[in-house]
Motif scaffolding. Structure first.
Motif, PDB file in Angstrom:
ATOM      1  N   HIS A 126      -3.655  -3.485   2.434  1.00 41.10           N
ATOM      2  CA  HIS A 126      -3.229  -3.220   3.931  1.00 41.10           C
ATOM      3  C   HIS A 126      -2.729  -1.900   3.985  1.00 41.10           C
ATOM      4  N   TYR A 127      -2.952  -0.903   3.433  1.00 43.69           N
ATOM      5  CA  TYR A 127      -2.326   0.349   3.459  1.00 43.69           C
ATOM      6  C   TYR A 127      -2.361   1.175   4.730  1.00 43.69           C
ATOM      7  N   TYR A 128      -3.844   1.349   5.133  1.00 46.10           N
ATOM      8  CA  TYR A 128      -4.391   1.911   6.009  1.00 46.10           C
ATOM      9  C   TYR A 128      -3.992   1.203   7.630  1.00 46.10           C
ATOM     10  N   LYS A 129      -4.142  -0.021   7.535  1.00 45.21           N
ATOM     11  CA  LYS A 129      -3.665  -0.845   8.542  1.00 45.21           C
ATOM     12  C   LYS A 129      -2.251  -0.594   8.896  1.00 45.21           C
ATOM     13  N   SER A 130      -1.363  -0.847   7.913  1.00 46.77           N
ATOM     14  CA  SER A 130       0.004  -0.497   8.136  1.00 46.77           C
ATOM     15  C   SER A 130       0.317   0.899   8.471  1.00 46.77           C
ATOM     16  N   ARG A 131      -0.338   1.787   8.005  1.00 42.05           N
ATOM     17  CA  ARG A 131       0.007   3.212   8.180  1.00 42.05           C
ATOM     18  C   ARG A 131      -0.373   3.368   9.813  1.00 42.05           C
ATOM     19  N   ILE A 132      -1.305   2.855  10.340  1.00 41.77           N
ATOM     20  CA  ILE A 132      -2.043   2.784  11.525  1.00 41.77           C
ATOM     21  C   ILE A 132      -0.816   2.194  12.574  1.00 41.77           C
ATOM     22  N   LEU A 133      -0.429   1.099  12.110  1.00 44.66           N
ATOM     23  CA  LEU A 133       0.581   0.159  13.060  1.00 44.66           C
ATOM     24  C   LEU A 133       1.854   0.438  13.043  1.00 44.66           C
ATOM     25  N   LEU A 134       2.495   1.380  12.079  1.00 45.16           N
ATOM     26  CA  LEU A 134       3.864   1.476  11.647  1.00 45.16           C
ATOM     27  C   LEU A 134       4.199   2.326  12.888  1.00 45.16           C
ATOM     28  N   PRO A 135       3.687   3.431  13.389  1.00 45.38           N
ATOM     29  CA  PRO A 135       4.365   4.036  14.513  1.00 45.38           C
ATOM     30  C   PRO A 135       4.786   3.369  15.884  1.00 45.38           C
TER      31      PRO A 135
END
Length: 651
Positions: A521-530
């Motif tokens: 889930h690296y890319y999902k979390s990178r998108i959602l983190l902001p």
């Protein structure tokens, strides 16, 4: 009889294989693994390793051992077979080639592993060397008759001669060039003749490889090598000291630990291209290294080190170089101190310290940590009794109470559990009731802490992990408070409940850690983190609490989950596990335990929970970065000593 270290090494390799299963999948068509000639301890290790991997479903193959003359390790193989599979023998044994080819399924796809130990005394005979080469050809012919067979020749090379300056190690072809100048009746010429035969069969179309091993060592490896550990063990037993002549103390030789040797064979069989030779001895030692490390490990047992004689003018080198095998993606799998500890305790059981894996990383403080945690438990027990709050030991603490009458020797924390109604009362009274020196840690009481379960901490100490050290929170010794909530009595709804909690745990940790998850889930979390950064923590904790208590409205729910602990993946369990508690001894104290502790432990750890784990897994689950006892380093702590701010010692 095998000792625990032998099976531990086999188990470690199986675990490594299970984590690298992809390179094995391509070779699942091989239905047999046949090891030929009992000439070295590596043979029984490999047989046990293959059988253990097969029992775990990591490989799908039948394991055969063929004795050509010697059967010096047959008893060990019997022990391993019984240890791995108590009901049905998992290692088939045959007496020679003719016995082997009589069996059924004789045309199945096979890995052949053929052993030549050139250090054996028998190979001084020209007749025996000639017979061995003919036997090698017989087995190569057998491999040629099989569909998609692979053949690996394991050569235990002769002791290396001194390498001439300016070189300090020899690679695969260099080794052949140097030894090709030896006399035709030399042991080196015999070894190279075996490799020439392999080369001829590769030209015929057989998939064949060769592994040259130098100075293999490990628990119960009794074969000749330059480490001379049996000699060191005998000297310690008779004199209590290690004597080393300075003139040879700095000479450098290469060696291979048994764990690396087993894993290297897997790598060659499953990943290496056809027709290659590999030098396998990735460790470099001097005799001074060996003596010093053994002294450091066992000085507590009164072992001393005595250096005698005159220093050598210049150290000599006797090394083969192992970069080629490492280029396949292998890595060094253990440290010399662990390796030598296991080897020496196998030779001299009375040297066993019992806590090697843990104590080294605690700097001798583990016993004091446990004593401190018992004092913390006394305080929690006092508060719970005063306010009629039911609690009980859980997790590793309960397992330790049942199996060890106290702490698991390598454990470093204490876990207690509560049902939701008792926890609701506890979280209100505990912060107010705790004596000076303790603190209650929760996301409600400490705004920088976002653990999903509460802790009682000891102030002015540090027990910092690689995770907790990233945050400005109280990081002292702790007791974990785990809460058990109701779930559905329907299995598919239990699964949905557990999956929702798992997912939100990850979300909460990403929010706290403030970085995308690695790998999964690296890319999902990178998108959602902001977006997550602008939402307050209260929202995330509120959702998690809602999910935890979703089924608590059920008056007669029959199942619970470990929603905040590490055992959520074990699934739901009967609520009556915690209906009643009984007093149970823990060290020199008595604390409450679930009356149905046996059912609980079977659910968490399996039916064999009373058996010790393999040696290499006997360690803390905490990746510690700091241990500081503070004022508690003294038996009589000075209460007037200043308070330590978690931001730093200068505050």
């Amino acid at each position: 009889m095998i000792n625990e270290f032998v099976f531990d090494e086999i188990d470690v390799v199986s675990t490594l294989l299970s984590k690298n299963i992809n390179f094995i999948k391509a070779n699942r068509k091989h239905r047999e693994i046949t090891l030929v000639c009992d000439e070295h301890s590596l043979m029984f290790y490999l047989a046990g390793s293959f059988a253990h991997a097969a029992s775990k479903g990591i490989i799908d193959a039948e394991v055969n051992v063929v004795f050509e003359g010697e059967a010096s390790h047959k008893d060990i193989l019997d022990d391993l077979s019984t240890k791995i599979s108590q009901d049905v023998p998992c290692i088939n044994m045959y007496n020679g080639y003719s016995d082997y080819i009589k069996r059924e399924n004789s045309d199945s796809q096979t890995f052949f592993i053929y052993f030549i130990n050139t250090r054996l005394e028998k190979y001084k005979s020209a007749e025996i060397k000639n017979n061995k080469l003919n036997n090698l050809k017989t087995w190569l012919d057998c491999a040629c008759e099989r569909r998609d067979a692979k053949f690996l020749c394991v050569n235990i090379i002769p002791p290396m001669e001194e390498i001439k300056e300016p070189y300090t190690a020899v690679s695969e072809v260099e080794y052949e060039v140097i030894n090709s100048q030896k006399d035709l009746d030399s042991i080196e010429a015999f070894e190279l003749n075996a490799e020439r035969i392999l080369r001829d069969y590769v030209k015929k179309g057989l998939f064949a490889e060769c592994a040259r091993f130098d100075n293999i060592f490990g628990p119960m490896v009794s074969d000749e090598n330059m480490l001379n550990l049996p000699k060191i063990a005998d000297e310690i037993k008779t004199t209590g000291k290690i004597t080393l002549n300075k003139s040879e103390a700095s000479d450098v030789f290469s060696a291979c630990y048994i764990r690396f040797a087993m894993y290297a064979v897997y790598f060659i069989l499953f990943t290496a291209p056809n027709g290659n030779i590999y030098n396998i001895a990735p460790y470099s030692f001097t005799k001074l290294d060996i003596a010093t490390e053994v002294y450091k490990l066992f000085s507590k047992k009164g072992v001393t080190l005595d250096l005698i004689g005159v220093d050598a003018k210049k150290p000599k080198s006797y090394r083969v170089e192992s970069r080629k095998i490492l280029s396949l993606g292998m890595r060094l799998l253990s440290t010399p101190d662990e390796q030598l500890y296991k080897c020496m305790v196998s030779l001299l059981p009375e040297l066993d310290l019992g806590y090697y894996v843990t104590e080294e990383c605690y700097d001798g403080k583990l016993t004091k940590i446990k004593q401190t945690e018992l004092v913390m438990m006394d305080e929690i027990d006092r508060i719970c009794k005063k306010h009629d709050i039911k609690y009980f030991m859980v997790g590793g603490s309960l397992l330790g109470a049942v199996r060890h009458k106290g702490f698991i020797p390598w454990d470093d924390d204490f876990d207690i559990g509560m049902l939701r109604k008792d926890y609701n009362k506890f979280k209100k009274v505990c912060p107010k009731e705790l004596k000076e020196g303790f603190c209650y840690q929760s996301y409600r009481d400490e705004k920088t802490s976002h653990y999903i379960f509460d802790k009682v901490r000891l102030k002015d100490t540090f027990f910092t992990t690689s995770f907790s050290g990233k945050f400005l929170i109280e990081n002292g010794f702790f007791i974990d408070i785990l809460v058990y909530d109701k779930t559905s009595d329907l299995k598919f709804l239990q699964k949905l409940h557990i999956n929702a909690l798992h997912a939100w745990k990850r979300v909460l940790n990403i929010k706290w850690y403030n970085k995308p998850r690695k790998n999964v889930h690296y890319y999902k979390s990178r998108i959602l983190l902001p977006v997550m950064r602008i939402i307050p923590f209260g929202f995330f904790h509120g959702v998690f609490e809602f999910l935890l208590r979703f089924y608590n409205f059920k008056k007669h729910g029959k199942h619970l989950i470990d929603g905040v602990g590490m055992n959520l993946k074990r699934g739901a369990f009967p609520a009556d596990f915690f209906d009643d508690v009984i007093p149970m001894q823990f060290e020199d104290r008595v604390f409450p335990a679930p009356a149905k502790y046996d059912e609980y432990l079977r659910h968490w750890y399996g039916d064999r929970y009373n058996e010790l784990l393999p040696y290499s897994t006997r360690k803390s689950g905490h990746n510690l970065t700091r241990i500081d006892l503070g004022k508690y380093v003294k038996d009589d702590p000075d209460d007037s000593f200043r308070h330590i701010d978690c931001r730093g010692e200068l505050f």
